[in-house]
Design an enzyme around this catalytic site. Sequence first.
Site, PDB file in Angstrom:
ATOM      1  N   GLU A 102      97.421   5.711   2.055  1.00  0.00           N
ATOM      2  CA  GLU A 102      96.078   6.249   1.712  1.00  0.00           C
ATOM      3  C   GLU A 102      95.315   5.262   0.828  1.00  0.00           C
ATOM      4  OE1 GLU A 102      95.793  10.326   0.148  1.00  0.00           O
ATOM      5  OE2 GLU A 102      97.708  10.761   1.083  1.00  0.00           O
ATOM      6  N   GLU A 132      95.974  11.486  -9.889  1.00  0.00           N
ATOM      7  CA  GLU A 132      97.167  11.700  -9.075  1.00  0.00           C
ATOM      8  C   GLU A 132      96.822  11.085  -7.737  1.00  0.00           C
ATOM      9  OE1 GLU A 132      99.033  12.342  -6.320  1.00  0.00           O
ATOM     10  OE2 GLU A 132      98.687  14.514  -6.299  1.00  0.00           O
TER      11      GLU A 132
HETATM   12  N1  GJV Z   1      86.644   9.193  -5.298  1.00  0.00           N
HETATM   13  C1  GJV Z   1      86.641  10.528  -5.570  1.00  0.00           C
HETATM   14  N2  GJV Z   1      87.606  11.371  -5.169  1.00  0.00           N
HETATM   15  C2  GJV Z   1      88.613  10.847  -4.469  1.00  0.00           C
HETATM   16  C3  GJV Z   1      88.683   9.471  -4.144  1.00  0.00           C
HETATM   17  C4  GJV Z   1      87.635   8.645  -4.588  1.00  0.00           C
HETATM   18  N3  GJV Z   1      87.624   7.342  -4.313  1.00  0.00           N
HETATM   19  N4  GJV Z   1      89.807   9.252  -3.427  1.00  0.00           N
HETATM   20  C5  GJV Z   1      90.436  10.434  -3.312  1.00  0.00           C
HETATM   21  N5  GJV Z   1      89.717  11.413  -3.929  1.00  0.00           N
HETATM   22  N6  GJV Z   1      97.689  11.709  -4.280  1.00  0.00           N
HETATM   23  N7  GJV Z   1      97.350  10.880  -2.194  1.00  0.00           N
HETATM   24  C6  GJV Z   1      90.075  12.833  -4.049  1.00  0.00           C
HETATM   25  C7  GJV Z   1      90.336  13.531  -2.729  1.00  0.00           C
HETATM   26  O1  GJV Z   1      89.153  14.083  -2.179  1.00  0.00           O
HETATM   27  C8  GJV Z   1      91.312  14.620  -3.144  1.00  0.00           C
HETATM   28  O2  GJV Z   1      90.701  15.770  -3.610  1.00  0.00           O
HETATM   29  C9  GJV Z   1      92.105  13.950  -4.239  1.00  0.00           C
HETATM   30  O3  GJV Z   1      91.316  12.871  -4.722  1.00  0.00           O
HETATM   31  C10 GJV Z   1      93.393  13.400  -3.672  1.00  0.00           C
HETATM   32  C11 GJV Z   1      94.507  13.529  -4.617  1.00  0.00           C
HETATM   33  C12 GJV Z   1      95.832  13.620  -3.955  1.00  0.00           C
HETATM   34  N8  GJV Z   1      96.096  12.561  -2.975  1.00  0.00           N
HETATM   35  C13 GJV Z   1      97.051  11.691  -3.169  1.00  0.00           C
END
Ligand code: GJV
Length: 437
Positions: free
Chosen positions: A223, A214
Amino acid sequence: MENQTAGESKRPPSDMQTEKEKEGDASVEEYVALSNFTGSSSDQLCFSSGDKLLVHAKPSSEWWWAELLGVRGYVPASYLHQDAAAEEEEDEHTSLGDQWQDEEYFGNYGTLRLHLEMLSDKSRTEAYRKVIVSNSASLRSKVVMDLGCGTGIISLFCAQLAQPSEVYAVEASSMAEYTRQLVKQNGCEQVVTVLQGRAEEIELPKQVDVLVSEWMGNCLLFEFMVESVLLARDRWLKEGGVMWPSSAALTLVPCQANSYYAEKMAFWEQPYGLDFTPLQPLAQQEFFTKPKFSHVIEPDDCLTAPCDVLCLDMYTLQVKDLEEIKGQFHFCVEKSGVFHGFTSWFTVHFESLETGGATVELNTGPNSQPTHWKQTLFMLDRPVSVYAGDSISGTILLRRNSVWRRHMTITLHWSINSSKKETDNCQVGTKSFPMWR
Ligand code: GJV
């Protein structure tokens, strides 16, 4: 500097003048702000670290005459850094610090606030659950990667509602420690393995059949978590594996925004019976320069049918494609009203693995169940009256910031073709909206 007065030339020029001068003046150079600066007088600009400024003149080695978002003023030269070929020069990046702002980004996801917001969003969470339930037969014995698992909700749905052989729940923030506990607490530790780290850096024991995430931000791409998903796809998804979501689209509609316009702009016309209209240019700069996130548009405020302006195929999309994405639109005005701006939202689709199975859709638009993303509003500088039968056509350009990799600027270009004879001076317009840098 002290002797400089705020003269005529320092007034914010109109958009048109700015455009013309930009084109005609080859000596204008682009610079990036190295840190925040607050001007101490009316002829100095205020800017934030990472802002892009156009430098028009260098009257002294210390103070330059520059422009930010159409406003001009003096800026201290030592705060600026030339933007030339920012993409190529790796060294320059490090001097600007963390272009992904990961400390702040993952710091935020290490607290409950955002996870509570996402989990409380029923439309979002139920859509992912529906994908798992409706594909449970096909998920049997499959290996799944849940990228950015947060509290692990999608991984837990997989383990409880289907029978995958393994689920790798990847999470970079410190929430991962709790996610591990939640997996255990819910008896899923045989299937779900929580891996703490950036998806780009983590090693998985094996390749996966399904990559679920997601990743969608405001205006779909903000983002740029999608980059992490594409890199993980290329490294960890088996040939013929499945991406969830499988495709994504950004939708736009010309709209009225009467109450927002009244609250931020018309307000100055006669507060307490006084004429405060000289504040309107400032109001425009302050409230209409950037897009308004978390706007809720009523279906009735749409002046035309919405139109998908860009569609991303999660199987073929490349990281380099994200630098600049262009789309087109052509709208037919259905009812007369005031065109205050454009509203955008996104939709994602999850293809079915079952033969004849239905595609699951998560739609964040005004005709679907509300989500925590709500919609995004782009206000024009001046409202325009439009009439049933008019058409509004143009282009949208999403340009990713070359320094701040989670940010982008959305440029809208539109022209109104009136079905009536009379001409109006607002027939064509262009406006760039930084989000946020
Ligand atoms: N690697 C691991 N976790 C991640 C990464 C990444 N590159 N990028 C984001 N997250 N839909 N805009 C994790 C972040 O810490 C958070 O828990 C989740 O993904 C975001 C999901 C919702 N954001 C979005």
